[in-house]
Design a protein around this motif. Sequence first.
Motif, mmCIF file in Angstrom:
data_model
loop_
_atom_site.group_PDB
_atom_site.id
_atom_site.type_symbol
_atom_site.label_atom_id
_atom_site.label_comp_id
_atom_site.label_asym_id
_atom_site.label_seq_id
_atom_site.Cartn_x
_atom_site.Cartn_y
_atom_site.Cartn_z
ATOM 1 N N ALA A 206 0.372 5.995 40.110
ATOM 2 C CA ALA A 206 0.766 6.128 38.710
ATOM 3 C C ALA A 206 1.916 5.181 38.378
ATOM 4 N N PHE A 207 2.909 5.129 39.246
ATOM 5 C CA PHE A 207 4.053 4.236 38.998
ATOM 6 C C PHE A 207 3.642 2.767 39.123
ATOM 7 N N ASN A 208 2.753 2.475 40.060
ATOM 8 C CA ASN A 208 2.259 1.100 40.159
ATOM 9 C C ASN A 208 1.607 0.671 38.849
ATOM 10 N N ALA A 209 0.786 1.558 38.281
ATOM 11 C CA ALA A 209 0.112 1.232 37.020
ATOM 12 C C ALA A 209 1.113 1.080 35.890
ATOM 13 N N LEU A 210 2.078 1.976 35.818
ATOM 14 C CA LEU A 210 3.074 1.928 34.748
ATOM 15 C C LEU A 210 3.944 0.669 34.845
ATOM 16 N N ASN A 211 4.182 0.227 36.067
ATOM 17 C CA ASN A 211 5.050 -0.938 36.271
ATOM 18 C C ASN A 211 4.282 -2.258 36.338
ATOM 19 N N GLY A 212 2.970 -2.195 36.155
ATOM 20 C CA GLY A 212 2.178 -3.416 36.193
ATOM 21 C C GLY A 212 1.946 -3.953 37.586
ATOM 22 N N ASP A 213 2.101 -3.105 38.603
ATOM 23 C CA ASP A 213 1.871 -3.525 39.977
ATOM 24 C C ASP A 213 0.421 -3.227 40.385
ATOM 25 N N GLU A 214 0.041 -3.721 41.543
ATOM 26 C CA GLU A 214 -1.330 -3.523 42.021
ATOM 27 C C GLU A 214 -1.600 -2.044 42.294
ATOM 28 N N VAL A 215 -2.770 -1.580 41.880
ATOM 29 C CA VAL A 215 -3.153 -0.178 42.028
ATOM 30 C C VAL A 215 -4.372 -0.083 42.939
ATOM 31 N N GLU A 216 -4.334 0.872 43.871
ATOM 32 C CA GLU A 216 -5.509 1.174 44.687
ATOM 33 C C GLU A 216 -6.378 2.166 43.917
ATOM 34 N N GLU A 217 -7.611 1.783 43.664
ATOM 35 C CA GLU A 217 -8.473 2.604 42.826
ATOM 36 C C GLU A 217 -8.960 3.872 43.523
ATOM 37 N N VAL A 218 -9.191 3.806 44.817
ATOM 38 C CA VAL A 218 -9.691 4.963 45.569
ATOM 39 C C VAL A 218 -8.895 5.091 46.860
ATOM 40 N N ILE A 219 -8.327 6.278 47.072
ATOM 41 C CA ILE A 219 -7.562 6.554 48.287
ATOM 42 C C ILE A 219 -8.035 7.886 48.848
ATOM 43 N N THR A 220 -8.319 7.924 50.149
ATOM 44 C CA THR A 220 -8.675 9.176 50.785
ATOM 45 C C THR A 220 -7.686 9.491 51.902
ATOM 46 N N THR A 221 -7.409 10.769 52.059
ATOM 47 C CA THR A 221 -6.514 11.228 53.115
ATOM 48 C C THR A 221 -7.319 12.026 54.128
ATOM 49 N N GLY A 222 -6.756 12.257 55.287
ATOM 50 C CA GLY A 222 -7.485 12.871 56.391
ATOM 51 C C GLY A 222 -7.383 14.381 56.444
ATOM 52 N N ALA A 223 -7.787 14.929 57.585
ATOM 53 C CA ALA A 223 -7.792 16.383 57.768
ATOM 54 C C ALA A 223 -7.514 16.713 59.228
ATOM 55 N N LEU A 224 -7.028 17.926 59.444
ATOM 56 C CA LEU A 224 -6.792 18.467 60.775
ATOM 57 C C LEU A 224 -7.514 19.806 60.873
ATOM 58 N N VAL A 225 -7.590 20.361 62.071
ATOM 59 C CA VAL A 225 -8.167 21.689 62.255
ATOM 60 C C VAL A 225 -7.129 22.586 62.915
ATOM 61 N N ALA A 226 -6.838 23.705 62.270
ATOM 62 C CA ALA A 226 -5.883 24.677 62.811
ATOM 63 C C ALA A 226 -6.636 25.832 63.457
ATOM 64 N N THR A 227 -6.285 26.152 64.697
ATOM 65 C CA THR A 227 -6.828 27.304 65.406
ATOM 66 C C THR A 227 -5.672 28.084 66.016
ATOM 67 N N ALA A 228 -5.962 29.212 66.609
ATOM 68 C CA ALA A 228 -4.909 29.996 67.260
ATOM 69 C C ALA A 228 -4.252 29.202 68.379
ATOM 70 N N ASP A 229 -4.991 28.273 68.987
ATOM 71 C CA ASP A 229 -4.467 27.515 70.119
ATOM 72 C C ASP A 229 -3.456 26.446 69.717
ATOM 73 N N ASN A 230 -3.572 25.911 68.497
ATOM 74 C CA ASN A 230 -2.687 24.793 68.117
ATOM 75 C C ASN A 230 -1.806 25.090 66.914
ATOM 76 N N LEU A 231 -1.800 26.339 66.467
ATOM 77 C CA LEU A 231 -1.134 26.684 65.212
ATOM 78 C C LEU A 231 0.347 26.321 65.200
ATOM 79 N N ASP A 232 0.978 26.336 66.341
ATOM 80 C CA ASP A 232 2.414 26.041 66.401
ATOM 81 C C ASP A 232 2.712 24.567 66.639
#
Length: 334
Positions: free
Chosen positions: A292-318
């Motif tokens: 949003a700030f890139n667009a407002l400031n006239g800077d380059e914008v990434e049109e599509v961005i994806t983030t990852g995922a993790l899996v939480a179980t009783a074994d790794n919760l901490d």
Amino acid sequence: MNATRKVSAVLAATTLVVALASCSSSDAGGGDGGGEEGDAYSIALIPGVANDAYYGSVACGVQAVADENGATVDVQAPNSFSPTDQIPILQSVIATSPDAIIIAPTDSKALYAPLREAVEAGITVVLVDTTLDDPSIAVSQVSSDNEEAGKVAAETLAEALGDEAGSVITVNLTAGVTTTDAREAGFAEAIAGVDGLEYLGQQYSNNSVQTAESIVSAAIAANPDLVGVFSTAAFNTEGAVAALKSADMQDTVKVVGFNANPPGIEQISNGDVFAQVVLKPYDEGVQAAEQAFNALNGDEVEEVITTGALVATADNLDDPEIQKYLYSFDCPAS
């Protein structure tokens, strides 16, 4: 988590919920000229639903970037994850002429027209978490890779079941929600390749815990060999757990969900759910605000961005890496 500062109030409906940290200027920039010298950009964040710590984490990410840019953030959220509740809030926000709107559309079609009105009014639009069938009106769309996360859920359930054979069902939210539809698509593709498991397909809860409970209860009655439930969202997981408890099958049917809110983590600790897929909403908020700030400031914008995922179980919760991404209204100290 490190020392925290509280996001003001819990995301509430139709009122100005969070003035997440006042910024240096009392003058909010409008859609046609914020950010000039002496002004702070004004950012409106419209999550998918109130009282959901997932969107609390998104808000924390947006606020962190806004703080770095001396901008103000106003958060308004609907009472339910529905266009009926979200569209009036969006229309009210448009009337205030913020510089940018960051929004999680609650329907891939219904939100298009009002968001087009925002763009026509000179407001920068960024989509976060969910998207539109035609996202071209937004400068950027930021979301988790939900289809890949659905595949991860299928792999997790298969590992939990080992060599056990039987049937598996998905409880989804509502047709037309891009994130949960993608999760089911990824799950369906991956689970089809697992020997010994019969995929019964998906049924929709329409955001109702009670409906989700009824779906799983009916599946138990119709399929004595039920061994797994995939839930695409918190409502569904709560209903699935209730149904399995009523049938005294919580130890024989494995549940994999999508909920790293405090109740979802408690479901793991209690043994009610085998695993929860943990997304990265804080990262989504950061990326959405940066674009949003890139667009407002006239800077380059990434049109599509994806983030990852993790899996939480009783074994790794901490594990620190899991703890880092558990959803919360408490923002990391900046």
